[in-house]
Design a protein around this motif. Structure first.
Motif, PDB file in Angstrom:
ATOM      1  N   SER A 295       0.551  -7.775  -9.131  1.00 36.62           N
ATOM      2  CA  SER A 295      -0.817  -6.753  -8.883  1.00 36.62           C
ATOM      3  C   SER A 295      -2.111  -7.524  -9.758  1.00 36.62           C
ATOM      4  O   SER A 295      -2.948  -7.710  -9.333  1.00 36.62           O
TER       5      SER A 295
ATOM      6  N   LYS B 135      -1.325  -9.104  -2.375  1.00 36.26           N
ATOM      7  CA  LYS B 135      -2.181  -8.176  -1.884  1.00 36.26           C
ATOM      8  C   LYS B 135      -3.126  -9.291  -0.516  1.00 36.26           C
ATOM      9  O   LYS B 135      -3.357  -8.676   0.348  1.00 36.26           O
TER      10      LYS B 135
ATOM     11  N   LYS C 171      -0.495  -5.365   0.052  1.00 37.78           N
ATOM     12  CA  LYS C 171      -0.054  -4.707  -0.771  1.00 37.78           C
ATOM     13  C   LYS C 171       0.290  -5.596  -2.001  1.00 37.78           C
ATOM     14  O   LYS C 171       0.541  -6.719  -1.988  1.00 37.78           O
ATOM     15  N   ASP C 172       0.581  -4.804  -3.069  1.00 35.78           N
ATOM     16  CA  ASP C 172       0.514  -5.515  -4.417  1.00 35.78           C
ATOM     17  C   ASP C 172       1.986  -5.988  -4.559  1.00 35.78           C
ATOM     18  O   ASP C 172       2.275  -6.999  -5.366  1.00 35.78           O
TER      19      ASP C 172
END
Length: 532
Positions: free
Chosen positions: A469, A475, A480-481
């Motif tokens: 993240s 991402k 998405k992380d």
């Protein structure tokens, strides 16, 4: 703090450090002196330098703050620090590394591996990995020192960073490893004295060993809901097995750092600086005592800070630090300790910061000059005016400062585990193979190093949520992380990257050796048939 007291103390401290750095500079004549201290370093100096390099602000500030959240379970890391980081590193690994590096005429970690396996690729690739990724660790050591100076001296964080970086770069450029080790040893003595006093006064403030631990146990019902949901069982107990906190504590903090110490280039190189096996054995005693008080004390003080802050402010340590674990220890010192101790511990943490930074930047400079440029035939740079090692120092310092501004708060322990973990996965199988396995092959070592670093980095970029993240690559690419659900989000990449790199190392080495043996048998058969 009283400036009229602090300034004279700092001046005396800087004067002593400057004299030691100058002494190291005068003793540095050859390239071997600059890189490995002429292989004649006193064992006590080596052990203290090793300990001071090992225990930096990342341990004293970062891991102390993390221990205030995770509890006494981190003492298992102190156990591994002593058993693996001191006994195995000196008495078992160190003995072989010293002899082999002398025989190979290897002055750096990457050159040691490259010459043993007769692989220029290993030398250059390992040097590049060290030069690129070590700044992630160097920067958080710089952050730890900067945060403490900011909190204790009310000094601007930017000024603190630049000042520390400037001091370190001066004597690493001039005196090499000798200046680094002499100043490290002096700093280690101050660090040890400061931590012993800190531990004693902390236990005294919470009512002693028995009452302090009883009070800490009584805080179990104060565990924040979000920590309890993650498996927290109190500061004297391990988290629930398989919970998010358990995976972080065991796989990242304990195993990642505990095992990773065996493959740390800046620590492995210390074994190359002494002249005999007896020196290494003597270093075990000094190093063991130092690590016991430094690491063990830190992992006890962190949890006990909750007792102190709860009694004085009605809040847990992490609440007092407003969620930033890097500020727990500085706030505890400012609140709990008498003024004279703040001065002493200021010098202790400055010593810890400078000692580790100097060693890391020295290794980065050595990797840049000896492992990357030298194999490529580059001996001078920038119109023949700057030696590569000196330029490596300058680049290493700049990278550390830049990352110190980029990385978020509370990142010290995580970044430490990142560096230790990728080193273990990338270097440990080939390092152990070089020392103990005659069947280890060049192809096996090359493949293992690539696989270890590749899967470690992929794990941190796309799976482990605390790092992925922050990096933001997952991402940016996938929206998405992180790509996989729990428990992959909390499992340190070391747990799968190291077994993979080990398996690859063994399998490829066995296949390579079997093919070479088969070719040898074929040649023998051809010779016999020709003679007939």
């Amino acid at each position: 703090m009283n400036v009229s007291i602090l300034i004279p103390l700092l001046l005396v401290y800087i004067a002593i450090m400057s004299w030691l750095a100058y002494y190291g500079y005068k003793k540095t004549v050859t390239q071997e002196d600059y890189l490995v201290g002429g292989r004649s370093t006193n064992p006590v100096i080596m052990a203290l330098s090793y300990g001071a390099t090992f225990i930096s602000t990342s341990a004293m500030v970062g891991f102390g703050g993390v221990a205030s959240v995770f509890g006494m379970g981190l003492l298992w890391l102190a156990f591994l620090n002593i058993v693996l980081g001191i006994f195995v590193a000196f008495a078992i690994f160190g003995k072989r590394i010293r002899k082999m590096s002398l025989h190979l005429n290897a002055n750096t970690f990457s050159t040691f591996l490259g010459k043993h396996y007769d692989s220029k690729f290993i030398t250059i690739f390992s040097g590049i990995m060290i030069f690129i990724f070590m700044p992630a660790y160097t920067s958080i050591v710089l952050i730890g020192g900067g945060r403490f100076v900011q909190e204790s001296l009310s000094l601007n964080f930017n000024v603190a960073l630049l000042l520390i970086a400037f001091i370190v770069s001066l004597y690493v450029i001039s005196g090499g490893i000798k200046a680094v080790m002499y100043t490290d040893a002096f700093g280690a003595i101050i660090m040890l004295l400061g931590m012993v006093v800190f531990l004693f006064l902390t236990y005294y403030a919470v009512g002693g060993v028995v009452d302090g631990h009883r009070a800490l146990s009584a805080l179990n019902n104060m565990v924040p809901k979000e920590l309890a949901a993650d498996g927290h069982n109190g500061w004297l107990s391990f988290p629930d097995v398989g919970s998010p906190m358990w995976w972080t504590l065991v796989s990242t903090l304990i195993m990642g750092v505990g095992i990773g110490v065996l493959a740390q280039p800046q620590l492995v190189m210390r074994s190359m600086t002494v002249e005999s096996d007896k020196s290494l054995y003597r270093s075990v005693i000094v190093g063991g005592i130092f690590i016991f008080f430094m690491a063990g004390a830190t992992y006890m003080i962190g949890p006990l800070s909750n007792v102190y802050f709860m009694e004085t402010s009605g809040e847990l340590a992490i609440q007092v630090a407003e969620g930033n674990t890097d500020l727990v220890i500085p706030k505890l010192i400012n609140s709990l300790m008498p003024d004279w101790f703040v001065y002493l511990f200021t010098l202790s943490l400055i010593s810890a910061t400078i000692s580790t930074l100097s060693s890391l930047i020295h290794v980065q400079a050595a990797a840049f000059s000896e492992d990357i440029l030298k194999p490529l035939g580059i001996k001078t740079v920038l119109w023949n005016k700057i030696k590569p090692a000196r330029l490596g120092v300058i680049i290493g310092v700049i990278l550390a400062i830049l990352l110190a501004y980029i990385l978020p708060g509370g990142i010290i322990a995580q970044s430490t585990a990142f560096w230790f973990g990728i080193c273990a996965a990338g270097f440990l199988p080939s390092l152990i193979g070089a020392m103990f396995w005659k069947g280890a092959s060049k192809k096996g070592a090359e493949t293992s190093i690539i696989v270890g670093f590749l899967f470690s980095i992929l794990g941190f970029l796309f799976l482990k949520s605390s790092q992925s993240s922050v990096f933001g690559v997952s991402k940016a690419l996938f929206g998405k992380d992180y790509l996989l659900p729990f428990p992959w989000t909390h499992i340190d990449p070391l747990m799968y990257a190291l077994p993979l790199s080990t398996a690859v190392f063994i399998v490829v080495s066995l296949k390579t050796n079997s093919k070479q043996q088969a070719k040898g048998n074929n040649r023998n058969t051809e010779v016999v048939s020709v003679n007939e």
